[in-house]
Design a protein around this motif. Structure first.
Motif, PDB file in Angstrom:
ATOM      1  N   ARG A  70       0.833  -1.217   0.000  1.00 38.12           N
ATOM      2  CA  ARG A  70       0.000   0.000   0.000  1.00 38.12           C
ATOM      3  C   ARG A  70       0.863   1.261   0.000  1.00 38.12           C
ATOM      4  O   ARG A  70       0.588   2.220  -0.723  1.00 38.12           O
ATOM      5  CB  ARG A  70      -0.916  -0.011   1.230  1.00 38.12           C
ATOM      6  N   ARG A 127      -6.945   6.442  -2.176  1.00 32.22           N
ATOM      7  CA  ARG A 127      -7.964   5.646  -2.871  1.00 32.22           C
ATOM      8  C   ARG A 127      -7.338   4.430  -3.558  1.00 32.22           C
ATOM      9  O   ARG A 127      -7.881   3.320  -3.512  1.00 32.22           O
ATOM     10  CB  ARG A 127      -8.684   6.525  -3.886  1.00 32.22           C
ATOM     11  N   ASN A 141      -9.617  -2.974  -3.115  1.00 36.26           N
ATOM     12  CA  ASN A 141      -9.680  -4.411  -2.832  1.00 36.26           C
ATOM     13  C   ASN A 141      -8.990  -5.156  -3.967  1.00 36.26           C
ATOM     14  O   ASN A 141      -9.355  -5.014  -5.134  1.00 36.26           O
ATOM     15  CB  ASN A 141     -11.150  -4.841  -2.718  1.00 36.26           C
ATOM     16  N   ARG A 174      -6.306   1.720  -1.047  1.00 39.79           N
ATOM     17  CA  ARG A 174      -7.414   1.024  -0.383  1.00 39.79           C
ATOM     18  C   ARG A 174      -8.189   0.092  -1.313  1.00 39.79           C
ATOM     19  O   ARG A 174      -9.186  -0.512  -0.900  1.00 39.79           O
ATOM     20  CB  ARG A 174      -8.380   2.049   0.211  1.00 39.79           C
TER      21      ARG A 174
END
Length: 844
Positions: free
Chosen positions: A758, A831, A836, A834
Motif C-alpha cells: 500500500r 484511494r 480491494n 485502499r
C-alpha cells in the motif's frame, strides 16, 4: 439516450464534483466581481444623494485645469465673496451660502502621526452650522481662529476629545487648534462615505484651504418657494455667464457617483481579467476530464452505437453531460459569488468606514454566471464529444480504451504557431521603430508564442518527464510513477499546461517588476547624488508635503553642500495637460542633484531634452502655462537639460510656486560635502522635520529601496489574484490522478497482487503527481521568463534598461510545484492504496 446519459452522470458523482469545481471557482470570481461593484455603486449613489440632499443648486468657478481622478487632485478655482452676494440677490433665491470645501486638511493624531486615508478625502471646510442631515454630538462650532470642529470619524481615527490641542496640515505648514466640537450625521453615521472633515472659521478656512482671503470654493443656493431646482439653475447660469459651473444637487450627486463608478469599473475589469485566466485554466481541467471519461466509457459508448445510437446522439450525450455539469456549477458558483462579493464589499466598507447598501444580485451577475459556466463546459467538451462519436460499435467486443493518437499533426501546428509568435516578437524587438506598433507586436508575439508552447506541450512531455522522473527512479514505485506520468502525453500535457498558465503569468510579471527594480536602482546610482532624501508614502490623491522653511535650516547644518525641494503640479501647457515641477532655486536643486545650472528668472523655464524634442521647443521658445491656481503665464525656454540630470521634464521658477495646486514641497534633496558621513547629518534633518509628520528623512539607499518595494507589492497582488488559477490547476492534477486511478483499477489490482504494498502504491501515485506538477511549473517558469523578458525589452524606452531573471523566485515556484504534487496526490493515492485486490483484478 437522455435517460442513459443521466444515469451515467449520476453513477459517477466524483467525476461530476471534480469537473464542476473548476467552473464553480471561475463563476464565483466573475459573479462576485459584479456583486461587489453593484453593491458599491449603490452605496456611492446613496452617499452622494444624501450629501447633496439639502442642495438645490450649487455654483462654482470652472477650475483652472481639469484634472482626471487618476492624475491627482482637482483644485477648485476661488469664488469671490462678491459673487455670493450677487447670487443672494437674484430672483428665486431663498438663501445663498458661501462654502469652503477642499481636500487636504490632514489631522495629526495623538500619536504624533498624520491620520491617513486610502480613498475618502480629508476635507477642510468653513463652519456654517448644522443642517437637516448634520448633528452635533458634543461641543459647538468653531468661533475663534484657533478653534476647529471635526466629524466623528476623524475624532475616532485620531483619538481626539473635546478640548484637545490638535495639529492640522493644510496649504500652510502645521498649525495648532483647540477642538471645540464633534459632529455626526443622521442615521447614527460618523461620516459621509468615510470622509475625514475638519471645520474652521470661515476666514481661517479661506486662508488655509483656498489660499485666498475672502474667497470660497462654491455657493450652496436654496430655491424660494415655488421655484424648482432646474429653473433656478438655468436662471443663475444665465445671470453669471461663462466661467461658472451651475448644477442642481441631483446633478452633483450623479456626477460625483459617476466619477467613483469609473474607478470601480477599472477594479471590476481587473477582477474579470483574473477570472478569465482562472476560467481558461478551467477549460484545460474540463477538457482533460471529459477526455479521460470518454476513454473510460469506450465499451459503454460502443454498446450504445451497436444498439443503434447515431454519432449525433453520442455527441449529444457527452454535451448534455457537459451542460448538466455547467448548469449545476453555475448555480453553485453564483451562490458562492454572492458570498464572496458580500465579503469583499464588507471589507471595503470597514476599510473606508462606510455604511454599505444592501447586498443585491444584479442581472449582470446572473447572466454572466450562467453564460460563462455553460459556455466554458460545453466548449471544453466539444473535442471529447467528437472523439466519442468516432468509436466504432465493434470496440464493444475487444477494447476498453481509445489508443492515443499520433502527435504529428498537433506538433506541426504548434511549431507553426510558435514560429509565428517568434516572428512577431523579433519584428517588435529588432525591426519596428514605432513605439505603439512595437508594443502591440511584442504583446501579440508573447500571446501567440504562449499558445504555440501549449500546443507543443504533448511533444515535450515524454522527454522532459523522462528526465524529471529519473530523480525518483531509484525505487520500484518511483520507476512506475515515472512511466505512468509519461504513458499518455496528451493527458499529461493538458494537466501540466493548466499549471503552466498560472506560473507563467506570475513569473512573467516577476521578471518585469524585478527588471524595473534593478533599472530603478541602477538609474538612481547614476543620477542621484543627494545622500539624504525627504519624502513620504502617498496613500491618497494628495502627496505628503513638508514645511519649505526646513530647507533653509538644513542648508545651515555643517557639512551640507546644498538642500532643495521639489514641487509638483498638473498644468495646462500650451493647451495640453502635463505634469510640471517647480523649485525655489534651480541652481541649488541642480547642485543637490549632482549637476550645475543657473537660477531661473520669473519668466523662464527649463525643460528636458526629450520634452523639447517631442514638443519641438528650441531654446527661446515661448510657452504658455496655466497652473492649478492663478492666471496663465508665458515663459521662455532658457535651458534644455539632459534627461535624468534633473527631476521632472518641465521646471518652473520659484516665483510661480504659489500657483501650484499643492503649495508645499513634496520631495527634498540634501547633498553633503565630500567626506561628511550621512549618520552625522541625518539625525539633525529628522529633528527639523518634527513638525512635518507626513514625511521622513532617509539616506538615499533606503529611499530607493522604498520606491522599489512598491514593485514587490504589485507582485504579491498578482500572486494572490492568480492563486485561484493555480488552485484550479491543482484540482486538475487531483482530477487527472483520481480518474486515472479509476481507469487503471485492474492494473493496480494486479500490481498489488504481485507484491506492491500500500505504501509503495501511494508512493507511485505521488511520484506521478510530482512529476506532472514540476513539468508544468518548469514550462511555466521557462515561458514566463521568456514573456517577461520580451515585455521588459519592449519597455526599454520607459525606463527598464536591464532585464533580471528572478532565479530565487523561479526556484521557489519549482519547489512549491513539487509540494503541490504531493498534496494533489493525497486523495488519489489513498484511494488507490485502499483498493480491494480481488475486486480490482475482476474489474472490467
Amino acid at each position: 439516450m437522455l435517460r442513459a446519459t443521466l444515469k451515467s452522470l449520476l453513477a459517477r458523482k466524483l467525476r461530476l464534483i471534480l469537473s464542476g469545481l473548476a467552473v464553480v471557482l471561475g463563476v464565483m470570481f466573475v459573479s462576485g466581481s459584479f456583486v461587489v461593484t453593484d453593491t458599491l455603486d449603490r452605496t456611492f449613489d446613496a452617499i452622494f444623494a444624501d450629501a447633496f440632499a439639502a442642495t438645490d443648486v450649487s455654483v462654482s468657478a470652472k477650475p483652472r485645469v481639469e484634472v482626471a481622478r487618476m492624475e491627482g487632485e482637482q483644485v477648485a478655482a476661488p469664488l469671490p465673496a462678491a459673487t455670493v452676494d450677487r447670487i443672494r440677490t437674484m430672483a428665486g433665491v431663498r438663501s445663498a451660502t458661501g462654502r469652503v470645501d477642499a481636500d487636504g486638511a490632514r489631522v495629526i493624531g495623538g500619536d504624533g502621526k498624520v491620520v491617513t486615508s486610502s480613498g475618502p478625502p480629508r476635507l477642510g471646510e468653513n463652519w456654517t452650522g448644522t443642517d437637516a442631515t448634520m448633528e452635533l454630538r458634543g461641543g459647538r462650532g468653531p468661533q475663534a481662529d484657533d478653534e476647529i470642529a471635526v466629524n466623528a470619524t476623524t475624532a475616532k481615527l485620531a483619538g481626539l476629545r473635546l478640548g484637545d490641542r490638535v495639529g492640522v496640515l493644510t496649504l500652510a505648514p502645521k498649525k495648532q487648534f483647540t477642538l471645540v466640537g464633534i459632529w455626526g450625521y443622521t442615521g447614527n453615521r460618523d461620516s459621509v462615505g468615510g470622509a475625514q472633515e475638519v471645520a474652521f472659521t470661515t476666514p481661517v478656512a479661506q486662508r488655509l484651504m483656498v489660499g485666498q482671503a475672502g474667497a470660497f470654493t462654491s455657493v450652496t443656493v436654496q430655491a424660494a418657494d415655488g421655484v424648482t431646482p432646474d429653473a433656478l439653475r438655468d436662471r443663475v447660469a444665465a445671470a453669471l455667464g461663462d466661467g461658472y459651473q451651475v448644477k442642481t444637487g441631483r446633478q452633483l450627486a450623479d456626477e460625483s457617483a459617476s466619477s467613483i463608478k469609473e474607478g470601480l469599473k477599472f477594479f471590476n475589469r481587473i477582477l474579470l481579467g483574473f477570472a478569465g485566466v482562472a476560467l481558461f485554466v478551467g477549460i484545460f481541467l474540463i477538457l482533460n476530464t471529459f477526455s479521460i471519461i470518454v476513454a473510460q466509457r469506450t465499451r459503454e459508448l460502443a454498446l450504445l452505437r451497436a444498439m443503434g445510437a447515431s454519432r449525433r446522439q453520442v455527441i449529444g450525450s457527452v454535451l448534455i453531460e457537459a451542460v448538466m455539469i455547467g448548469l449545476i456549477a453555475s448555480i453553485l458558483g453564483l451562490a458562492a459569488g454572492v458570498g464572496v462579493g458580500a465579503a469583499l464589499a464588507g471589507l471595503f466598507g470597514r476599510f473606508a468606514d462606510m455604511t454599505l447598501a444592501a447586498i443585491g444580485v444584479p442581472l449582470s451577475a446572473v447572466l454572466s454566471a450562467f453564460t460563462v459556466g455553460l459556455l466554458v463546459t460545453v466548449v471544453a467538451a466539444v473535442l471529447p464529444a467528437l472523439r466519442a462519436s468516432r468509436i466504432a460499435p465493434v470496440a464493444a467486443m475487444h477494447q476498453v480504451s481509445i489508443p492515443d493518437r499520433p502527435l504529428t499533426r498537433i506538433s506541426v501546428f504548434g511549431g507553426v504557431v510558435l514560429s509565428a509568435g517568434a516572428a512577431m516578437l523579433g519584428t517588435g524587438l529588432f525591426v519596428s521603430t514605432s513605439a505603439p506598433v512595437t508594443l502591440w507586436l511584442i504583446l501579440g508575439g508573447v500571446l501567440v508564442s504562449f499558445i504555440g508552447v501549449a500546443l507543443l506541450t504533448p511533444l515535450l512531455s515524454r522527454p522532459v518527464i523522462s528526465v524529471l522522473g529519473r530523480i525518483f527512479a531509484w525505487s520500484v514505485p518511483g520507476r512506475l510513477g515515472r512511466l505512468n506520468s509519461g504513458r499518455n502525453p496528451r493527458r499529461t500535457a493538458i494537466t501540466a499546461a493548466a499549471l503552466m498558465v498560472g506560473i507563467a503569468l506570475v513569473t512573467g510579471v516577476t521578471v518585469v517588476m524585478d527588471s524595473a527594480k534593478s533599472s530603478l536602482r541602477a538609474e538612481a546610482a547614476t543620477v542621484l547624488k543627494a545622500q539624504i532624501m525627504i519624502s513620504g508614502d502617498q496613500s491618497g490623491s494628495r502627496p505628503p508635503t513638508y514645511d519649505q522653511s526646513v530647507l533653509q535650516k538644513i542648508t545651515a547644518i555643517g557639512g551640507v553642500r546644498a538642500a532643495a525641494g521639489l514641487w509638483n503640479d498638473v498644468a495646462s501647457v500650451d493647451g495640453k495637460r502635463q505634469y510640471v515641477a517647480g523649485t525655489t532655486d534651480l541652481s541649488r536643486l541642480a547642485q543637490a542633484y549632482g549637476t550645475t545650472a543657473t537660477a531661473l528668472a520669473d519668466d523662464q523655464i527649463a525643460v528636458s531634452r526629450s520634452t523639447a524634442t517631442d514638443e519641438h521647443w528650441p531654446t527661446g521658445q515661448r510657452v504658455t502655462i496655466q497652473n492649478s491656481r492663478g492666471d496663465p503665464h508665458t515663459y521662455t525656454v532658457t535651458r534644455i537639460f539632459a534627461d535624468d540630470t534633473l527631476p521632472g521634464s518641465i521646471i518652473l521658477p520659484g516665483s510661480r510656486l504659489a500657483d501650484f495646486g499643492i503649495t508645499q514641497p513634496v520631495v527634498g534633496f540634501v547633498r553633503l560635502d565630500d567626506g561628511v558621513a550621512v549618520s552625522s547629518v541625518l539625525p539633525q534633518v529628522k529633528q527639523l522635520l518634527a513638525d512635518s509628520p507626513e514625511v521622513s528623512a532617509t539616506d538615499a539607499a533606503t529611499f530607493v529601496d522604498g520606491q522599489a518595494a512598491q514593485f514587490d507589492q504589485i507582485i504579491t497582488m498578482i500572486q494572490i489574484l492568480l492563486g485561484l488559477a493555480i488552485l484550479i490547476a491543482v484540482l486538475g492534477v487531483v482530477n487527472t490522478l483520481a480518474l486515472s486511478v479509476l481507469e487503471r483499477t485492474r492494473e493496480l489490482g494486479l500490481l498489488r497482487a504481485v507484491g506492491l504494498g500500500r505504501a509503495q502504491t501511494m508512493r507511485m501515485i505521488t511520484v506521478e503527481a510530482v512529476v506532472i506538477s514540476v513539468f508544468g511549473a518548469l514550462l511555466g517558469v521557462a515561458v514566463g521568463a521568456g514573456m517577461g523578458s520580451a515585455v521588459a525589452r519592449a519597455l526599454r524606452d520607459d525606463g527598464i534598461t536591464t532585464i533580471v531573471l528572478p532565479w530565487g523566485r523561479m526556484g521557489t515556484y519549482l519547489v512549491l510545484a513539487a509540494l503541490v504534487g504531493v498534496i494533489a496526490a493525497v486523495v488519489p493515492a489513498i484511494r488507490a492504496a485502499r483498493l480491494n485486490v480481488l475486486g480490482a483484478i475482476a474489474h472490467d
